[in-house]
Design an enzyme around this catalytic site. Sequence first.
Site, short mmCIF file in Angstrom:
data_model
loop_
_atom_site.label_atom_id
_atom_site.label_comp_id
_atom_site.label_asym_id
_atom_site.label_seq_id
_atom_site.Cartn_x
_atom_site.Cartn_y
_atom_site.Cartn_z
N SER A 188 0.80 -1.23 0.00
CA SER A 188 0.00 0.00 0.00
C SER A 188 0.83 1.29 0.00
CB SER A 188 -0.98 0.00 1.18
OG SER A 188 -1.94 -1.00 0.96
N LYS A 237 -10.73 -5.39 9.41
CA LYS A 237 -11.76 -4.84 8.50
C LYS A 237 -13.15 -4.83 9.12
CE LYS A 237 -9.49 -5.68 4.10
NZ LYS A 237 -9.52 -6.29 2.77
N ASP A 274 -12.75 -2.55 -1.74
CA ASP A 274 -12.35 -3.86 -2.29
C ASP A 274 -13.38 -4.31 -3.33
OD1 ASP A 274 -10.06 -4.27 -0.80
OD2 ASP A 274 -11.12 -5.25 0.85
N ALA A 299 -15.09 -18.15 1.77
CA ALA A 299 -16.26 -17.45 2.31
C ALA A 299 -15.86 -16.47 3.41
CB ALA A 299 -17.27 -18.47 2.83
N GLY A 300 -14.66 -15.89 3.26
CA GLY A 300 -14.20 -14.90 4.24
C GLY A 300 -14.64 -13.50 3.82
N GLY A 419 -4.63 -10.83 -8.51
CA GLY A 419 -5.27 -9.86 -7.62
C GLY A 419 -4.64 -8.48 -7.59
#
Length: 461
Positions: A188, A237, A274, A299-300, A419
Amino acid sequence: MKHIVLIGLSGSGKTTLGRMLAEETGVPVADIDAELEREAGMPIREIFERSGEPFFRDMEARAIRAAVSSENPSVIATGGGAVLRSDNVEALKGNGFLVFLDRPVELIANDLVYDKSRPLIQGAEKVYEMERRRRALYLEAADYVLKNTGGLEEALAELESLLDTMRRQMPEGCRYAVIGNPIAHTLSPAIHGAVFEAIGVSERYGAARISSRRLPRFADYARASGMRGFNVTIPHKHNIIALLDEVEEDAELCGAVNTVVIGKDGRMSGFNTDMGGLLASLRDAGVDYRGRNVLIIGAGGAARAIAFKAAREGAPEITILARRPEQAGDIASAARGLFQAVIHTGDMSPASMRAAARSADILINATPLGMSGIGADFSSLEFLEALPQSAFVCDVIYKPEETELLRAARELGHGTQNGLGMLIYQALLADELFLGRELDKPALFKHVGAAIGRPRKGKVG
Ligand code: NAP
């Protein structure tokens, strides 16, 4: 002033608290006594017995100088007698903030009762005598006296708060940052730094490792310090939401915030970029959710955001497969009723993966499987053979540049994407929120891609 230096009697908690502080904050600890024992290959007591105290003190003085001259900030736990030499104190004060751990001598003596490795009476008596001889020296050397009378947790909290004040949480002057734990390998600062430079914004973007325990304190700091915004990554998050003043709809929906904007009045607003980041990246590859069935593996937090965005953007059917299918079921329950999409869930068995792949137009891996350094990957990629030839395969992972999943999909002729595009776009969307203006995202995407390594585009199937 780089280092926090712990001084105090033997048994006052320097080693334990130094280690705890290091663990909590990621600042390395230099334990002088432990280093000397390592260097000499024997316990301190034996160095004293064999070579005498002056020899030991010379060794100690050298170790202290080496520790304080280290470039990287650290926590230095000194031996109880480090303050006996004024030149040690001088060296420590030159580059450190000296904290006297003031544990009452009765408590230290009492602790000795439980320390079976030390002869009780002699140990306790010695502690009282040392306290008489050294207390004035500790007080004189100290920049701060920390009363270590309660539990270790209490003392740790005080030390952390000191460290926060000293380091102001951020590299000096950063009004933007990413926080998470771990944070060492984050891209970042490089991405936002490249954006800021390209658009002529003279702000610095930092990174801070913030443990879950310190998250509320960080939020207070960010609000009060003049920071204008920060990004949030694993594991905060979800938990950051409770600390914000408002959360936009998308972020609330998926229960995850990755961008926090701080107004001039200190109000903190949470967003999730996101979701839009992946969408923008897929669109660059000519792929849209509208009218296309999406298969999500995992499934996070990322999977949840992807599922909601795909549903909102018109995917007719979404299948979520997870090693804990109930986790996929939770996402489906939250989404049902809000969107038109039909949502299926299931486990990650080869049969389920194959069956789901047959009707997928877009397959997205939202697990860390295949990521560098985690040592876990899909046990079989046979399910890829069941995909329609036109299906597009996306991995939210960007290290390595091409996961085994993407390699196998590419070799089967599918369009693929890693990604990195999602990562860059979510950062660009965050910057638009931070700066309150629209940016030329396509141009900046290319600029950032070149600055940090070009996102893999793949071929559109
Ligand atoms: P998360 O909330 O921890 O969810 C991870 C999901 O993967 C969970 O369903 C987890 O199942 C599953 N999983 C973990 N290890 C697995 C294994 N060995 N086998 C099968 N399933 C496994 O993490 P997240 O925030 O969703 O992130 C997921 C991935 O996306 C990470 O690799 C992250 O780096 C990446 N990501 C990339 C971007 C980007 O911008 N490119 C953005 C966000 C996230 P359990 O709950 O059972 O462990």
